[in-house]
Design an enzyme around this catalytic site. Structure first.
Site, PDB file in Angstrom:
ATOM      1  N   ASP A 162      82.774  23.963  92.018  1.00 22.09           N
ATOM      2  CA  ASP A 162      83.302  22.703  92.532  1.00 22.09           C
ATOM      3  C   ASP A 162      83.618  22.944  94.005  1.00 22.09           C
ATOM      4  OD1 ASP A 162      84.725  20.509  93.347  1.00 22.09           O
ATOM      5  OD2 ASP A 162      86.273  20.639  91.787  1.00 22.09           O
ATOM      6  N   LYS A 174      85.539  14.001 100.865  1.00 24.13           N
ATOM      7  CA  LYS A 174      86.330  14.984 101.590  1.00 24.13           C
ATOM      8  C   LYS A 174      85.590  15.394 102.865  1.00 24.13           C
ATOM      9  CE  LYS A 174      88.827  14.830  97.836  1.00 24.13           C
ATOM     10  NZ  LYS A 174      88.981  15.746  96.755  1.00 24.13           N
ATOM     11  N   TRP A 215      92.650  21.432  90.481  1.00 22.82           N
ATOM     12  CA  TRP A 215      91.325  20.902  90.131  1.00 22.82           C
ATOM     13  C   TRP A 215      90.609  21.746  89.105  1.00 22.82           C
ATOM     14  CZ3 TRP A 215      90.993  16.108  90.641  1.00 22.82           C
ATOM     15  CH2 TRP A 215      91.524  15.434  91.737  1.00 22.82           C
TER      16      TRP A 215
HETATM   17  C1  LIG Z   1      89.026  15.472  95.254  1.00 23.19           C
HETATM   18  C2  LIG Z   1      88.590  16.571  94.387  1.00 23.19           C
HETATM   19  C3  LIG Z   1      88.115  16.337  93.081  1.00 23.19           C
HETATM   20  C4  LIG Z   1      88.096  14.959  92.471  1.00 23.19           C
HETATM   21  O1  LIG Z   1      87.161  14.150  93.099  1.00 23.19           O
HETATM   22  P1  LIG Z   1      86.902  12.640  92.610  1.00 23.19           P
HETATM   23  O2  LIG Z   1      85.652  12.285  93.355  1.00 23.19           O
HETATM   24  O3  LIG Z   1      88.091  11.835  93.013  1.00 23.19           O
HETATM   25  O4  LIG Z   1      86.690  12.677  91.143  1.00 23.19           O
HETATM   26  C5  LIG Z   1      87.690  17.417  92.350  1.00 23.19           C
HETATM   27  N1  LIG Z   1      87.713  18.667  92.843  1.00 23.19           N
HETATM   28  C6  LIG Z   1      88.168  18.937  94.080  1.00 23.19           C
HETATM   29  C7  LIG Z   1      88.173  20.341  94.579  1.00 23.19           C
HETATM   30  C8  LIG Z   1      88.623  17.895  94.890  1.00 23.19           C
HETATM   31  O5  LIG Z   1      89.069  18.162  96.128  1.00 23.19           O
END
Ligand SMILES: *Cc1c(COP(=O)(O)O)cnc(C)c1O
Length: 364
Positions: free
Chosen positions: A173, A197, A104
């Protein structure tokens, strides 16, 4: 009711049963309103209340005050990979620094490069992202626009135990570990997390921005890509995903009232992850952990079995125990058990019992 399974999916992921039951109970008619959360206006008094309570709950959980603004955006975390550099790198006249510790954060750098200079402080792709940088490996400078990192790499299953040191605004993030433990928010400039998540259904992304950073946003951005639009309009400049925000409200309420806050959640998460990592340590030839021990994630437990056949057998037998979505990401292989906040301890115990049983029947 159809029997629920234990869902170890990395996202969209398991939600607290109590939250689902409340949403179910109110699905046809919100109390006193005669319509559902999927049908009601985002300009209604009811939704004003939902936004207000969600933000108040988040502030309470994280211990933040009015120095931060909470925004509700769409486009998922991947849109944040773009809006972060649009708002804070474009026109800054200095580079942004990125720590690359997995899939990511790697993806985020590619978007940032479209907006300006990116300095990579650390990228351990050659080690297959099994560990995180030691503090002495990070030489951040005081003249960067911001320092970006991903607190939990969902695919590799590595999680920072503490924030990297930064003399510039820290951007995080936190998509896959938001609200899994208490945070010292005074360390952060921007923290974002898509809901699907650890927070709710897909469709909404929570962005927490320190107010003074909003003054750095350059003029000329498209309004829906400019954080100030969301701050000014209370995230109501266009139609937000009303149902998703409503479920996020219920999840934050569950964290406060049923769990008892983030310190309690953290203790539970350590207990849950400890059960599985204990087995990785006990059967290291069979369950080969991906993450180095001191970087193990509380949320995504990643390991490989000795062969593709053993992995397939593991996944197949687990499904018979009603343990689902355990297959690892194609880039890492093996098994990934995602055990977010809402995964009940009984689910992890069931997986532990299965893994012990599987180990006893394996020759390794
Ligand atoms: C799932 C995830 C993303 C992407 O998320 P989307 O909402 O599908 O764009 C980005 N960073 C991390 C750490 C993730 O787990």
């Amino acid at each position: 009711m159809h029997e629920r399974v234990y869902n170890f999916s990395p996202g969209p992921a398991v939600l607290p049963l109590k939250v689902l039951e409340q949403a179910q109970g109110e699905l046809l008619s919100l109390p006193g309103l005669g319509m559902s959360a999927m049908e009601i206006s985002h300009r209604s008094k009811w939704f004003d209340g939902v936004l207000a309570e969600t933000t108040a709950n988040l502030r309470k959980l994280l211990g933040i005050g009015e120095e931060f603004t909470v925004l509700y955006m769409q486009g998922g975390s991947r849109l944040q990979f773009s809006t972060i550099p649009m708002n804070f790198l474009r026109g800054a006249g200095k580079p942004a620094e990125y720590i690359v510790t997995g899939s990511w954060s790697k993806t985020a750098t590619a978007e940032a490069r479209r907006e300006g200079e990116v300095r990579i402080l650390f990228d351990n792709k050659d080690e297959n992202y099994r560990r995180l940088p030691r503090p002495d490996e990070l030489k951040s400078s005081a003249d960067a626009a911001y320092l970006y990192y991903c607190s939990n790499e969902t695919i590799q299953g590595v999680q920072f135990a503490a924030e990297p040191r930064a003399d510039v605004p820290l951007v995080c993030d936190a998509s896959s570990d938001f609200l899994c433990r208490p945070l010292d928010m005074s360390r952060y400039g921007v923290l974002f997390a898509c809901a699907q998540k650890n927070l709710g259904p897909a469709g909404v992304t929570v962005v927490i921005v320190r107010n003074d950073l909003l003054e750095r946003v350059p003029e000329g951005l498209h309004s829906m890509l400019d954080y100030r639009t969301y701050a000014k309009e209370n995230s109501l400049a266009n139609t937000p995903p009303v149902f998703a925000v409503y479920v996020v409200m219920l999840v934050t309420r569950w964290l406060l009232d049923d769990i008892g806050g983030l310190a309690k959640m953290y203790a539970l998460n350590r207990q849950k992850s400890g059960m599985l990592y204990g087995l990785l340590d006990k059967y290291p030839d069979l369950y080969q952990g991906h993450a180095q021990r001191d970087c193990r994630s509380l949320m995504n437990v990643t390991f490989r079995l000795p062969s593709e056949e053993a992995t397939a057998q593991f996944v197949k037998e687990a499904a018979a125990w009603r343990l689902c979505e355990l297959k690892g990401h194609r880039s890492v292989g093996g098994i990934r058990a995602s055990i977010y906040n809402a995964m009940p301890i009984e689910g992890v115990e069931a997986l532990r019992d299965f893994m012990i049983d599987f180990a006893k029947r394996s020759k390794t």
